[in-house]
Design a protein around this motif. Sequence first.
Motif, short mmCIF file in Angstrom:
data_model
loop_
_atom_site.label_atom_id
_atom_site.label_comp_id
_atom_site.label_asym_id
_atom_site.label_seq_id
_atom_site.Cartn_x
_atom_site.Cartn_y
_atom_site.Cartn_z
N GLU A 619 0.84 -1.20 0.00
CA GLU A 619 0.00 0.00 0.00
C GLU A 619 0.88 1.26 0.00
N ASP A 620 0.32 2.32 -0.58
CA ASP A 620 1.09 3.57 -0.66
C ASP A 620 1.52 4.07 0.71
N GLY A 621 0.68 3.93 1.72
CA GLY A 621 1.01 4.40 3.05
C GLY A 621 2.18 3.68 3.68
N ASN A 622 2.44 2.44 3.24
CA ASN A 622 3.54 1.65 3.80
C ASN A 622 4.78 1.66 2.92
N LEU A 623 4.65 2.20 1.71
CA LEU A 623 5.74 2.10 0.75
C LEU A 623 7.01 2.80 1.24
N GLY A 624 6.83 3.93 1.92
CA GLY A 624 7.99 4.66 2.42
C GLY A 624 8.59 4.09 3.68
N ARG A 625 7.97 3.04 4.25
CA ARG A 625 8.46 2.49 5.53
C ARG A 625 9.04 1.10 5.40
N ALA A 659 15.63 0.88 -4.47
CA ALA A 659 14.36 1.55 -4.65
C ALA A 659 13.26 0.51 -4.80
N VAL A 660 12.05 0.90 -4.48
CA VAL A 660 10.92 -0.03 -4.57
C VAL A 660 9.77 0.66 -5.29
N THR A 842 11.26 5.85 -6.02
CA THR A 842 12.56 5.54 -5.43
C THR A 842 12.44 5.45 -3.92
N GLY A 843 13.37 4.72 -3.34
CA GLY A 843 13.44 4.65 -1.88
C GLY A 843 14.03 5.93 -1.33
#
Length: 846
Positions: A619-625, A659-660, A842-843
């Motif tokens: 999910e987008d909310g978890n992508l940065g974590r 990056a993810v 990107t991460g």
Amino acid sequence: MSADTKLLIVEDDEALLRLVASNARVHGYTPVTATNSHAACAALESSGVAAALVDLGLGTESGFTVIRHIKERAADVEIVVMSATTSVASAIQSYELAAFAFVPKPFDMDHLFATVARALEHRRMNLDNQRLMWELHVINELGEDLRRSLDPRDLLDRALRRLMSALGARGGSVRLQDPITKLYTDIIETCPAEMDELWSGPNAVIDRPSDRTLATRAPVVLPDLQALLPPDMARSIPVRGVVSVPMLVGDELLGALSIGSSQPDRYDARDEQLLCIIAGQIASAVQNARLHSYARLGKVQWEATFDAISDPIAVFDAQGRILRGNAALAAQLQIPITDMRGRTCDDVGLCGGRFPQCAVGRAVSQHGSRSEVSTADGRIFSVTTFTITDTREGAAVVQVAKNVTEEIVSARRLRQLSEELAAANGRLVATVERLKTTQAQLLQAEKLSAIGQLVAGVAHELNNPLTSVIGYAQLVEEELLSPAADGGRTSAHLATDVRRIAEESERAARIVRNLLAFARRQTAERSPQDVADLFTRVLALRTYEFRLNGVDVEMAFERGLPRVLADAGQLQQALLNLVLNAEQAMRGRATRRLEVGASYVADAGAVQITVSDTGHGIEDGNLGRVFDPFFTTRDVGEGTGLGLSICYGIVRDHGGQIAVDSQVGVGTTFALLLPAYMPTAANEELLVAHTEQGERDYVAAMLAGWGFGVAFADNASAALARYRAGNLGAIFIDGGIVAGDVDAWRAARQAKGGSIPLVLTSGAAQGDVAKFGREQAVALLTPPIELRTVRAAVQAALSHDDFGDGRADANETSGVDATPAEAGRRTGSTEDSTSQSGVSRTGEYA
């Protein structure tokens, strides 16, 4: 004698009158004749007579009457009496009326005019004496005015008015030089307003007389201003004759004094000389007034400064008595400041003893001292005592006491805190060592956790070759122990079975070696690694699980990939974590496809590794974590949340980027960029100077990954020392290092001739640092720092097209203009680090 000297001749004998007048002209005089007292008085009023020849016998009139009339109207006219009588009484009466000489008739003309010459000389001497007396009177009165005031403006006003009155001036001015600006300004100005139009403003007609005086330092006399002006202006000016003199004190020019009269030719050389004397007096008075003002102001400032000092200060005489003290000393003694004089150093109590066996007594007879004195109330003073000898009272002793109670208490507290800090630091060092051990154990534990997931598949992979080994071994054994009746199999058949046993044994051994190589603790040494080979071995460990779980594996490794400088064990662990993460994401999915591959990215000078799955997505909310430690979306007991965090750390330690990109319900792609190892770069050593260790190590890892030798510096002095030592291909320097001493860096660059390329790594360069960057840097790296931008900066600095890897993209652009005219242009990437594989997100590269 000047022909302009007029001589009045009073004689009733016409023939004699003409004779004397004729001889007067011969002797250089201008004769003015009269035959009676009325005519004599009329001539006297209009002609400016200097001397008179008077006959005592004028018909019905007496010559004595004429003499009286002349003296009443012009007392300075010298009179020579001519008389036909030789009466002594007449001569005496003539002298009583102030006649200069008595010449009886008949007389010799030469004798007569010799007498006239003496009379005129006598007149000149009298006039000179009168002038001197008048000048002395003016100078004395002016001096009295100057003594009455110490205010420069007031004394100048008094002096100018006195001078104008004495010399009959219509106007005057005083211009003085400002001590600070050194400009000359009008202090006193009494000239009529009409005169300003002549020498001031844009329509000035003539130079101001005082300007000429200030420029030449000499007097300027203008007999008649009308002669210098156009006729239409000349008729209306109120001032005609002007004299301006310099105001000198020694060789110092203070200003100019000027006066003007409404009469032309009013001032002569004597007036100029008098004005010069008076100007000198005024200049001296102004100088004295200024010095007095400075001295008074200095005294006030000194006293204010003396009292403003918070430390007690006392001045003692040779007997230890207080001559003066400041407000802090009065407060220390708790007495009014006016009551201090006469008290002794014993009353002050900061000498460490009684006079003369105290600091003050020793300073009088020997030398100064410094000591610490504690008072009864617990305060501690650092006391400095020294002698001065240039006072009106003779030798004196100055004592300065500084309250150092807080400093000493703070020093003691600081020592205590330092000891406590040293102890705490020791504990922290021990803690850090334990943390390092724990971190290594944690990495190993995560690796063993992954091994746990590998065991089932590895066991199955081992059972297959072991079954073959056992079966063929039994067949060979039976054949050897119980040969068949018909002669059995030949030796060639047995050798084939034995070879199969060896092959299956090697297959099992290879599986065991791969597992052991992955499981054992690895050293931190890095060497060139084949990414495709490493990834293939990782995938081999999961072959059984892939078949068991129905995962299709697609591999796409570009041919001729450059190697990467890496720790093989750490890189395998990162790749395995990504594979296990992909397997976990695809559980329960209808389509299970794992795509892995590697390719060369030219503009980054890096090998890109991609791992894509068809899992549930993120999910987008978890992508940065996803790279945060202990973050996981799995159920409790299904994971530690460290896999991707460890993967991120390993990649960053190798100078790479991860990056993810993910789409919920479609799948996830992880992309790794690792610097491609280029042995041709090994000849260049680069300096990385940065105040933050994380950024410094990251940039250094990138450069080392490309094959460069790397030197480190974490402060300005270390960076400067290494830079001055030379033998560097380029330097990557942080703005914080430069800001420590920009001038030192400029000097170092100048000494080297700017021969070592410089790359500035700073996102907020301002002021002198920004200017230094524009002047000296070939590139400016701005956060976030990525492989593409660093590679472009290296190309700009070292003129490498592609570091010699043989894979340069003909269409690539570095983003950095390395020409000197564009030095300092920012470098930057215009695309994501995963753009080669289509990944758009990107991460976060901290």
